[in-house]
Structures are given as structure tokens and as C-alpha cells.
Design a protein around this motif. Structure first.
Motif, PDB file in Angstrom:
ATOM      1  N   GLY A 107     -16.023  23.775  -8.326  1.00  0.00           N
ATOM      2  CA  GLY A 107     -17.077  24.459  -9.052  1.00  0.00           C
ATOM      3  C   GLY A 107     -18.475  24.028  -8.647  1.00  0.00           C
ATOM      4  N   LYS A 108     -18.602  23.279  -7.551  1.00  0.00           N
ATOM      5  CA  LYS A 108     -19.904  22.820  -7.093  1.00  0.00           C
ATOM      6  C   LYS A 108     -20.100  23.176  -5.624  1.00  0.00           C
ATOM      7  CE  LYS A 108     -20.037  18.725 -10.111  1.00  0.00           C
ATOM      8  NZ  LYS A 108     -20.139  17.237 -10.128  1.00  0.00           N
ATOM      9  N   PHE A 109     -21.334  23.523  -5.281  1.00  0.00           N
ATOM     10  CA  PHE A 109     -21.698  23.730  -3.895  1.00  0.00           C
ATOM     11  C   PHE A 109     -22.224  22.404  -3.351  1.00  0.00           C
ATOM     12  CE2 PHE A 109     -22.182  27.986  -5.712  1.00  0.00           C
ATOM     13  CZ  PHE A 109     -21.422  28.731  -4.831  1.00  0.00           C
ATOM     14  N   ILE A 110     -21.651  21.939  -2.233  1.00  0.00           N
ATOM     15  CA  ILE A 110     -22.027  20.643  -1.662  1.00  0.00           C
ATOM     16  C   ILE A 110     -22.332  20.828  -0.178  1.00  0.00           C
ATOM     17  CG2 ILE A 110     -21.317  18.264  -1.220  1.00  0.00           C
ATOM     18  CD1 ILE A 110     -19.365  18.499  -3.544  1.00  0.00           C
ATOM     19  N   LEU A 111     -23.516  20.387   0.223  1.00  0.00           N
ATOM     20  CA  LEU A 111     -23.876  20.401   1.641  1.00  0.00           C
ATOM     21  C   LEU A 111     -23.403  19.085   2.245  1.00  0.00           C
ATOM     22  CD1 LEU A 111     -25.262  21.853   3.967  1.00  0.00           C
ATOM     23  CD2 LEU A 111     -27.413  20.775   3.296  1.00  0.00           C
ATOM     24  N   MET A 112     -22.386  19.173   3.113  1.00  0.00           N
ATOM     25  CA  MET A 112     -21.738  17.981   3.642  1.00  0.00           C
ATOM     26  C   MET A 112     -22.523  17.332   4.776  1.00  0.00           C
ATOM     27  SD  MET A 112     -19.191  17.936   1.655  1.00  0.00           S
ATOM     28  CE  MET A 112     -18.282  16.593   2.375  1.00  0.00           C
ATOM     29  N   LYS A 113     -23.316  18.113   5.508  1.00  0.00           N
ATOM     30  CA  LYS A 113     -24.014  17.563   6.672  1.00  0.00           C
ATOM     31  C   LYS A 113     -25.300  18.340   6.920  1.00  0.00           C
ATOM     32  CE  LYS A 113     -22.385  18.342  10.802  1.00  0.00           C
ATOM     33  NZ  LYS A 113     -21.544  18.325  12.023  1.00  0.00           N
ATOM     34  N   CYS A 114     -26.366  17.637   7.262  1.00  0.00           N
ATOM     35  CA  CYS A 114     -27.627  18.278   7.597  1.00  0.00           C
ATOM     36  C   CYS A 114     -28.458  17.317   8.437  1.00  0.00           C
ATOM     37  CB  CYS A 114     -28.400  18.698   6.342  1.00  0.00           C
ATOM     38  SG  CYS A 114     -28.894  17.323   5.277  1.00  0.00           S
ATOM     39  N   GLU A 115     -29.588  17.788   8.946  1.00  0.00           N
ATOM     40  CA  GLU A 115     -30.468  16.967   9.772  1.00  0.00           C
ATOM     41  C   GLU A 115     -31.852  16.918   9.142  1.00  0.00           C
ATOM     42  OE1 GLU A 115     -31.628  16.523  14.501  1.00  0.00           O
ATOM     43  OE2 GLU A 115     -30.998  18.463  13.716  1.00  0.00           O
ATOM     44  N   LEU A 116     -32.333  15.723   8.868  1.00  0.00           N
ATOM     45  CA  LEU A 116     -33.649  15.548   8.253  1.00  0.00           C
ATOM     46  C   LEU A 116     -34.736  15.670   9.322  1.00  0.00           C
ATOM     47  CD1 LEU A 116     -35.257  14.835   5.688  1.00  0.00           C
ATOM     48  CD2 LEU A 116     -35.009  12.425   6.292  1.00  0.00           C
ATOM     49  N   THR A 117     -35.736  16.542   9.080  1.00  0.00           N
ATOM     50  CA  THR A 117     -36.817  16.737  10.041  1.00  0.00           C
ATOM     51  C   THR A 117     -38.152  16.192   9.538  1.00  0.00           C
ATOM     52  OG1 THR A 117     -37.283  18.948   9.163  1.00  0.00           O
ATOM     53  CG2 THR A 117     -35.723  18.778  11.005  1.00  0.00           C
ATOM     54  N   GLU A 118     -38.400  16.287   8.232  1.00  0.00           N
ATOM     55  CA  GLU A 118     -39.637  15.770   7.658  1.00  0.00           C
ATOM     56  C   GLU A 118     -39.445  15.600   6.159  1.00  0.00           C
ATOM     57  OE1 GLU A 118     -41.588  17.640   5.459  1.00  0.00           O
ATOM     58  OE2 GLU A 118     -40.711  19.621   5.691  1.00  0.00           O
ATOM     59  N   VAL A 119     -40.340  14.815   5.550  1.00  0.00           N
ATOM     60  CA  VAL A 119     -40.337  14.653   4.096  1.00  0.00           C
ATOM     61  C   VAL A 119     -41.761  14.875   3.616  1.00  0.00           C
ATOM     62  CG1 VAL A 119     -39.877  13.136   2.141  1.00  0.00           C
ATOM     63  CG2 VAL A 119     -38.444  12.987   4.176  1.00  0.00           C
ATOM     64  N   SER A 120     -41.919  15.802   2.671  1.00  0.00           N
ATOM     65  CA  SER A 120     -43.245  16.170   2.192  1.00  0.00           C
ATOM     66  C   SER A 120     -43.527  15.598   0.808  1.00  0.00           C
ATOM     67  CB  SER A 120     -43.378  17.696   2.128  1.00  0.00           C
ATOM     68  OG  SER A 120     -43.363  18.271   3.411  1.00  0.00           O
ATOM     69  N   ILE A 121     -44.788  15.339   0.566  1.00  0.00           N
ATOM     70  CA  ILE A 121     -45.231  14.979  -0.776  1.00  0.00           C
ATOM     71  C   ILE A 121     -45.404  16.281  -1.554  1.00  0.00           C
ATOM     72  CG2 ILE A 121     -47.119  14.013  -2.149  1.00  0.00           C
ATOM     73  CD1 ILE A 121     -45.531  11.882  -0.786  1.00  0.00           C
ATOM     74  N   VAL A 122     -44.783  16.373  -2.721  1.00  0.00           N
ATOM     75  CA  VAL A 122     -44.870  17.570  -3.560  1.00  0.00           C
ATOM     76  C   VAL A 122     -45.114  17.152  -5.002  1.00  0.00           C
ATOM     77  CG1 VAL A 122     -43.369  18.977  -2.084  1.00  0.00           C
ATOM     78  CG2 VAL A 122     -42.367  17.591  -3.885  1.00  0.00           C
ATOM     79  N   ALA A 123     -45.495  18.116  -5.810  1.00  0.00           N
ATOM     80  CA  ALA A 123     -45.798  17.809  -7.208  1.00  0.00           C
ATOM     81  C   ALA A 123     -44.538  17.606  -8.035  1.00  0.00           C
ATOM     82  CB  ALA A 123     -46.648  18.922  -7.817  1.00  0.00           C
ATOM     83  N   VAL A 124     -43.404  18.204  -7.589  1.00  0.00           N
ATOM     84  CA  VAL A 124     -42.152  18.116  -8.354  1.00  0.00           C
ATOM     85  C   VAL A 124     -41.098  17.450  -7.482  1.00  0.00           C
ATOM     86  CG1 VAL A 124     -40.412  19.414  -9.629  1.00  0.00           C
ATOM     87  CG2 VAL A 124     -42.770  20.238  -9.560  1.00  0.00           C
ATOM     88  N   PRO A 125     -40.333  16.481  -8.005  1.00  0.00           N
ATOM     89  CA  PRO A 125     -39.318  15.772  -7.213  1.00  0.00           C
ATOM     90  C   PRO A 125     -38.365  16.716  -6.493  1.00  0.00           C
ATOM     91  CG  PRO A 125     -39.610  14.702  -9.316  1.00  0.00           C
ATOM     92  CD  PRO A 125     -40.422  15.969  -9.370  1.00  0.00           C
TER      93      PRO A 125
END
Length: 322
Positions: A107-125
């Protein structure tokens, strides 16, 4: 300025606003490690670079990292101040993923693998309301594409003959022999608790993601070692006079494509003979060119080499002293 607090890049126990969870161990950091850029709200412009991230780590299934703001930039300095005063506490990952790595389990969608390209500062976590999803060509996924993908997975799961749910109770599930074997259940008891199946599937998925993450780390280390080996081989070839320095990039690229071919090619080129060494000691003994007579005993090639490499000493040999 006080020591910055780490930001939470990802918490696999928290659902993002697209409606799925991201497995922390399945996040590849290979590209991010080379350029750990910190953007403002995923704006991919030079003026939107706030700084970079460092000392990232995994703790309790969460990926965290420390921000380093470019305080020479007025906008970055402004955002750094808001972070320091605890007005901004959230960041958001920009990730590339293959739709095949998004699964629907329990009953859950799970992303098993991905590639991190950048991390942004945003107002909401990030996990609460913001994560930027990219395709392999760096084109962003649209909300409609993600919704369609999740709906397709959900429908596919409901039609999967390997997991036939008994609708009358919703507490037991009948598995095929193949599914029982894959999940390490007793083949003589095909009817299993739904919760037990969910737990087993999640465990299997986690183990698979961890193995893939380890493989990526090993691959990255092997690539770095191979690059060092290639650089050393090509630079030695230049030093030995086998190839000119202007051909360095060509031989590096050849070695990346086919190391053995590059090695055999370089070894097939004779090393340049250092005639200055032969001039100082042409017979292997202690003879040196310290007089006109010694110079005249050299071969024509050795005389020309001596004259070219040691013009001052050559001049002294043929300058009459008063």
C-alpha cells in the motif's frame, strides 16, 4: 557565527508530497560528491548558487549534511542569516530516477534507487512538501507524469498473479511457490499474513538497495583508482619522451576506452634517449666533457646535443683564456 546544524536531505519514513517514500540507502551520491551544490529553490542558475554542502552522513535511515554558505554573495548571506536565526530549516533534494525503480509495496509507493544531483534550501522541509524529480536527461517530471506512474503501478500490483489478496478477510494473502521462495516463506503454507508479506518485501527491498549502494561505492572507488593509474601511465610516457605533452588528453581518453590498447601502444613507442647523460659518461665510465679534446671524441650527434643543451659549457671549451 555559530556552528551550523545539519539539514535533513531525506527521511525514508516520511512521505513526500508526490505520495511516495525514498529509500535512503538507495540514493547514489557519486555525482553529488563531485559537485555538492546548494541551490535556492532548485533554480539552476549561477546566481542561485548559495554555497555547497559538506560532511553528509546517514543516521537512522536519514541522509543529512552541513551547509556552507557563500557569505561573499549578498543573497546567499541573506539566506544564511535566516537559517542561522532558525527562520529557514528546510531543504529539498533534486534527484534523477528511473520509473522502473519506483515500486508499490504494502500500500506504499517506494523509490528504491535514485541519483542525487543537488540539494536546495527551501521554505518547507523536503519530505513534507518539496522534492524535485528529474528524468535521466535532466528534464523535470511533471505532476501529471508522477501521478500517472503511481496509478499505473497501483493497477499493475492489483493484477499481479504473484500476490493474490483475499478480499473477504484482507488479513491473509495467498502466494505462489515462486513468491514464497523469493520471500523465504515455508512453501507448504502458501497462505501468509499480509503484514508478514509486507515486512518481508520491505526487508528484501532494503537488502537489495543496500547491495546496490555498496556496488555503486565500489564502482566509484574502482573508477578513481583506474583514473589514477591512467594518469600515472601517460605522465610517465611523456617524461620518458614516448609521447609529446600535447597528446596527453588523447592518450588519457584512449586508456579510458581501452586501457590495454593504450598501454601496448605506449610501450611500442621507443623512449627518447637522453644524450646529455651519454655525453657526461659516454662509455659508462667516469669520462666527462671537460676539455676540447674530450668533446672532439664524441660523435657528431653527441656534439650537437651538447652544444644545444649546454651552450655555456660549449662556449668555454672553445674560448681561449688569456
Amino acid at each position: 557565527m555559530p556552528k551550523p546544524k545539519p539539514f535533513i536531505f531525506n527521511d525514508e519514513s516520511v512521505e513526500n508530497h508526490y505520495g511516495f517514500f525514498i529509500l535512503t540507502e538507495g540514493i547514489s551520491l557519486v555525482r553529488f560528491e563531485k559537485n555538492p551544490v546548494m541551490l535556492s529553490n532548485h533554480w539552476n542558475y549561477n546566481e542561485s548558487v548559495l554555497g555547497h554542502w559538506e560532511n553528509w552522513f546517514i543516521q537512522d535511515s536519514r541522509l543529512l549534511g552541513y551547509p556552507v554558505f557563500d557569505t561573499e554573495d549578498e543573497y546567499a548571506k541573506l539566506i544564511a542569516g535566516k537559517v542561522e536565526r532558525n527562520h529557514i530549516k528546510g531543504c529539498s533534494m533534486g534527484i534523477i530516477f528511473d520509473p522502473e525503480d519506483l515500486v508499490y509495496v504494502g500500500g506504499k509507493f517506494i523509490l528504491m534507487k535514485c541519483e542525487l544531483t543537488e540539494v536546495s534550501i527551501v521554505a518547507v522541509p523536503s519530505n513534507k512538501a518539496s522534492v524535485q524529480l528529474y528524468k535521466k536527461d535532466n528534464e523535470p517530471f511533471s505532476d501529471i507524469e508522477i501521478q500517472s506512474l503511481c496509478l499505473s503501478l497501483k493497477n499493475k500490483n492489483s493484477e499481479n498473479p504473484e500476490l493474490e489478496i483475499k478480499t473477504e478477510t484482507m488479513k491473509k494473502i495467498t502466494l505462489s511457490l515462486a513468491a514464497l521462495a523469493a520471500l523465504s516463506f515455508d512453501k507448504s503454507t502458501p497462505e501468509v499474513d499480509v503484514e508478514a508479506v509486507e515486512t518481508a518485501v520491505l526487508k528484501l527491498g532494503n537488502e537489495n538497495a543496500q547491495l546496490k549502494a555498496k556496488n555503486l561505492t565500489l564502482e566509484s572507488a574502482a573508477e578513481a583508482e583506474q583514473e589514477t593509474k591512467i594518469t600515472a601511465m601517460v605522465e610517465l610516457a611523456i617524461k620518458e619522451g614516448r609521447i609529446p605533452a600535447t597528446k596527453k588528453d588523447d592518450f588519457v581518453n584512449l586508456a579510458k576506452a581501452n586501457f590495454d590498447l593504450a598501454k601496448s601502444t605506449i610501450e611500442g613507442i621507443p623512449a627518447k634517449v637522453n644524450l646529455s647523460t651519454q655525453i657526461q659518461n659516454p662509455t659508462g665510465g667516469a669520462t666527462e666533457v671537460t676539455s676540447k679534446e674530450a668533446f672532439l671524441k664524441l660523435s657528431t650527434a653527441e656534439q650537437l646535443q651538447f652544444k644545444a643543451e649546454k651552450p655555456e659549457e660549449y662556449k668555454k671549451l672553445f674560448t681561449k683564456t688569456k
